[in-house]
Scaffold this motif. Sequence first.
Motif, mmCIF file in Angstrom:
data_model
loop_
_atom_site.group_PDB
_atom_site.id
_atom_site.type_symbol
_atom_site.label_atom_id
_atom_site.label_comp_id
_atom_site.label_asym_id
_atom_site.label_seq_id
_atom_site.Cartn_x
_atom_site.Cartn_y
_atom_site.Cartn_z
ATOM 1 N N ARG A 11 0.841 -1.194 0.000
ATOM 2 C CA ARG A 11 0.000 0.000 0.000
ATOM 3 C C ARG A 11 0.876 1.245 0.000
ATOM 4 O O ARG A 11 1.890 1.292 0.720
ATOM 5 N N ARG A 13 1.989 5.078 0.894
ATOM 6 C CA ARG A 13 1.804 5.977 2.030
ATOM 7 C C ARG A 13 2.462 7.307 1.691
ATOM 8 O O ARG A 13 3.643 7.357 1.360
ATOM 9 N N GLY A 55 1.600 -2.811 8.061
ATOM 10 C CA GLY A 55 0.282 -2.202 8.063
ATOM 11 C C GLY A 55 -0.467 -2.433 9.355
ATOM 12 O O GLY A 55 -1.366 -1.668 9.711
ATOM 13 N N GLY A 58 2.259 -0.236 12.133
ATOM 14 C CA GLY A 58 3.071 0.904 11.699
ATOM 15 C C GLY A 58 4.535 0.804 12.057
ATOM 16 O O GLY A 58 5.297 1.742 11.798
ATOM 17 N N ASP A 81 3.076 -0.909 4.265
ATOM 18 C CA ASP A 81 2.942 0.450 3.743
ATOM 19 C C ASP A 81 4.300 0.939 3.271
ATOM 20 O O ASP A 81 5.310 0.773 3.974
ATOM 21 N N LYS A 83 6.569 4.171 1.880
ATOM 22 C CA LYS A 83 6.676 5.633 1.826
ATOM 23 C C LYS A 83 7.903 6.045 1.035
ATOM 24 O O LYS A 83 8.976 5.434 1.181
#
Length: 305
Positions: A11, A13, A55, A58, A81, A83
């Motif tokens: 995913r 972020r 996820g 965190g 996630d 980034k």
Amino acid sequence: MSASTIELVVRPRGRPIKNLPETVSVSRDASAAQIYEAIAKASRFDINRLRVTKGSDGSAIPNASDMTVHDTGVRHRSAVDVKDLGPQISWRTVFIVEYLGPLLIHPLVYLLRPYIYGTSAPASSLQKLTLLMCVIHFAKREYETLFVHRFSSATMPIQNIYKNSGYYWVISGLNLAYWTYGPNSPAARPSNPLLALIGIVLFVIGEACNYSTHVTLKNLRRPGSTDRGIPQGLGFNLVTCPNYMFEAVAWVGVALVNWSLSTVIFIILAVGQMGLWAWKKERRYRKEFGDKYKRKRYAILPGIW
């Protein structure tokens, strides 16, 4: 898909990453670094710009070769996630650039004294000694950056080079040099030889012990790994970061030679910043090693801080 292979749901972020895959497959027995490599390869993106977190809670998934995918806690169809940390630059490059400033500025200001201060008077012995100390200190820093330090992270955000270099180039470069090599500097006037000798001794001891602690810290981390051991040896039984303590000792030695307020200001700022770093490291040691780590009451200066 084999029994040893798991699929992770990827995913985004923050800022979007073009071509970021929806899923990646990795072996549960592979290193955690394989997660980063799989995502970077699929998205054709710089691996050093990626930060991958679980996820579920965190928490960060380390880009490490000494931890397996299974050890990170992710399982089949776990979400991760991703980034984009933005443009990066290597830690080693940043260190080289930031120390290069004062290494060049001190000799330049010294050599350009007639043009900067409008004087033809020769530099005093204390000014020459201060120049030698500053050059030795920052040349040692460059040597350690190239041949001693091992960095836990390969890169940092590129904008940090401006902040870090600004501090070193201005505070320990221009600030120290301008107020030290001028004709009105305290270093231009005769001083107590005993105090100058004490300053030299403190500088030599501080630099030598600082180098020793850096070698100790280097040997705690294997090449190419991010694992750490508990540091032991010279000064580590007194404070969390004796490398910072010995650096302060060396700069006190410089202050006893040039008696410049600019050096005192630099010491205060440097000790303040190093103290904050040292307390962060103390908290990290306590969290990482638990009861195996002997907690330190002082982080940088015994009996004081």
